[in-house]
Design an enzyme around this catalytic site. Structure first.
Site, PDB file in Angstrom:
ATOM      1  N   GLU A   1     -28.799 -21.274  72.741  1.00 32.93           N
ATOM      2  CA  GLU A   1     -30.384 -21.633  74.169  1.00 32.93           C
ATOM      3  C   GLU A   1     -31.597 -21.759  73.849  1.00 32.93           C
ATOM      4  O   GLU A   1     -31.806 -20.738  72.743  1.00 32.93           O
ATOM      5  CB  GLU A   1     -31.106 -20.917  75.381  1.00 32.93           C
ATOM      6  CG  GLU A   1     -29.803 -20.706  76.363  1.00 32.93           C
ATOM      7  CD  GLU A   1     -30.134 -20.033  77.638  1.00 32.93           C
ATOM      8  OE1 GLU A   1     -29.414 -19.999  78.761  1.00 32.93           O
ATOM      9  OE2 GLU A   1     -31.459 -20.046  77.772  1.00 32.93           O
TER      10      GLU A   1
ATOM     11  N   CYS B   1     -30.739  -5.230  79.008  1.00 31.19           N
ATOM     12  CA  CYS B   1     -31.419  -4.456  79.536  1.00 31.19           C
ATOM     13  C   CYS B   1     -31.393  -4.955  81.347  1.00 31.19           C
ATOM     14  O   CYS B   1     -30.590  -5.859  81.563  1.00 31.19           O
ATOM     15  CB  CYS B   1     -32.681  -5.159  79.685  1.00 31.19           C
ATOM     16  SG  CYS B   1     -33.386  -5.047  78.188  1.00 31.19           S
TER      17      CYS B   1
ATOM     18  N   CYS C   1     -34.192 -16.557  80.425  1.00 28.32           N
ATOM     19  CA  CYS C   1     -33.308 -17.114  79.214  1.00 28.32           C
ATOM     20  C   CYS C   1     -32.036 -16.649  79.224  1.00 28.32           C
ATOM     21  O   CYS C   1     -31.870 -15.090  79.631  1.00 28.32           O
ATOM     22  CB  CYS C   1     -33.980 -16.519  77.931  1.00 28.32           C
ATOM     23  SG  CYS C   1     -34.228 -18.099  76.520  1.00 28.32           S
TER      24      CYS C   1
HETATM   25 FE1  SF4 Z   1     -33.008  -6.658  76.862  1.00 28.08          FE
HETATM   26 FE2  SF4 Z   1     -32.533  -9.630  77.027  1.00 28.08          FE
HETATM   27 FE3  SF4 Z   1     -33.981  -8.810  75.312  1.00 28.08          FE
HETATM   28 FE4  SF4 Z   1     -31.845  -8.043  74.487  1.00 28.08          FE
HETATM   29  S1  SF4 Z   1     -32.357 -10.314  74.893  1.00 28.08           S
HETATM   30  S2  SF4 Z   1     -33.315  -6.995  75.363  1.00 28.08           S
HETATM   31  S3  SF4 Z   1     -31.186  -7.221  77.158  1.00 28.08           S
HETATM   32  S4  SF4 Z   1     -34.426  -8.505  77.831  1.00 28.08           S
END
Ligand code: SF4
Ligand code: SAH
Length: 370
Positions: A112, A136, A356
């Site tokens: 994306e 996360c 995202c």
């Molecule tokens: Fe955390 Fe998403 Fe950033 Fe990866 S892309 S570090 S899972 S917030």
């Protein structure tokens, strides 16, 4: 607001292949292009001509390079593909001010990119990985783990395509944020190569000060970044002022807890003289209380920084919620009162893809269903 969904010949998703990644023109810094050309028996000055077409005129293939001899163009097309990612879908929303581009890579991954138009600037949000290993708790990208790193060329292509699209809309691409899919500091070398290529004055000449790298807090790489020659901006995704809460939201906090992260940020500020932005995804009942706002104010007091409060973007399968407007403003107000410059940033394109990584997830589900 209207949303149009322009589907451009999507190919069915397949399992990821473990094939070597093709090197494209977008992967090559200037000097490497020169040596490729030398291998093909072409004079060194052709490198500048090709850089002009690729990054100045932003042509989409060798055919458009009118002052490059046809036989050289043919050899290049054979040995150095121009690009490998295919645009499979483009969605427009926010009354024509947000463009979400969905690519299919050579190994059938979905990537994306978002182009956001504001009155005073046009910003591209670039992805650096397919998925993300950090995982996360609130993020759509991290749900399935990391599939693979993107190459420098795949990041360059996202940027050039966004610049070209901005140009078609009568706008200049002015800013770049590495806030798409993935953790740039866990794909460090390709990310630096990417920045080197777009920053090169012989090509796109995209100013490093207009680039922001966002990280969940990979401390050794924050230290490394402070020594890089590029004056890029750093955004650190904090989301909580203490270890107990942050470890629940950002798992790598167990490895680099808040005090360690803050020390790295202080050293970064001292070494570079540059302000850090702290990102704070605000989630109702999780990290949004007055008490937590005050604790965050205490933590950041006296630091050369700025806080971006990002009201949580709903993710299909996650139960976190966005606080109401009043609570969002109240949280930001407490930080301001504590002397911390704070901005509330509502994400763009919420109605087409929410957070995202989510558009990719939805696209893959649709492909599986059909
Ligand atoms: Fe955390 Fe998403 Fe950033 Fe990866 S892309 S570090 S899972 S917030
Ligand atoms: N991996 C990097 C950069 C990509 S994420 C990082 O974590 O910083 C870009 C930003 O979007 C980060 O601050 C991230 O925490 C935030 N984010 C991710 N999912 C979100 C969601 N559902 N709502 C609001 N912000 C989110």
């Amino acid at each position: 607001m209207t949303t149009s969904d322009l589907t451009i010949n999507p190919t069915p998703a397949a399992r990821p292949l473990r094939r070597p990644r093709p090197v494209t023109i977008y992967d090559l810094p200037f000097e490497q292009l020169e040596s490729r050309l030398a291998d093909l028996g072409a004079p060194a000055y052709r490198a500048q001509q090709i850089f002009d077409w690729t990054y100045g005129r932003q042509v989409t293939g060798y055919d458009g390079m009118l002052n490059v001899p046809a036989d050289l163009r043919a050899s290049l097309a054979e040995s150095l593909p121009f690009s490998t990612m295919k645009l499979v879908r483009e969605m427009v929303t926010d009354d024509g001010e947000t463009y979400k581009l969905l690519y299919q890579t050579f190994d059938n991954q979905i990537v994306e990119t978002v182009l956001m138009l504001y009155p005073d600037r046009a910003t591209v949000c670039v992805s650096c990985q397919v998925g993300c290993a950090v995982g996360c708790a609130f993020c759509a990208t991290g749900l399935g783990g990391l599939t693979r790193n993107l190459t420098a060329g795949e990041m360059v292509q996202q940027t050039i395509d966004a610049a070209r699209r901005a140009g078609e809309l009568g706008r200049n691409l002015t800013n770049l944020v590495m806030m798409g899919m993935g953790e740039p500091l866990q794909n460090y070398a390709p990310t630096m190569t990417f920045i080197g290529i777009i920053n090169d004055a012989r090509g796109m000449s995209f100013g490093a000060r207009r680039i922001t790298i966002s990280t969940s807090g990979i401390v050794p790489r924050i230290e490394a970044l402070a020594s890089e020659p590029y004056q890029v901006n750093l955004a650190v995704s904090l989301h909580a002022p203490n270890d107990e809460l942050r470890s629940q939201l950002v798992p790598i906090n167990d490895r680099w807890p808040v005090p360690v992260l803050m020390k790295a940020c202080d050293e970064y500020i001292a070494k570079t003289g540059r302000r850090i932005s702290f990102e704070y995804a605000l989630m109702k009942g999780i990290n949004s209380s007055d008490e937590i706002a005050r604790e965050l104010g205490e933590l950041l007091r006296g630091r050369l920084c700025h806080v971006n409060v990002i009201p949580f973007n709903p993710v299909d399968v996650l139960e976190f919620e966005r606080p109401d407007h009043e609570s969002i403003n109240r949280f930001a107000g407490i930080l301001e009162e504590a002397g911390i410059p704070t901005t509330v940033r509502y994400s763009r394109g919420v109605e087409i893809a929410a957070a995202c990584g989510q558009l990719r997830n939805r696209h893959e589900q649709e492909q599986q269903a059909s």
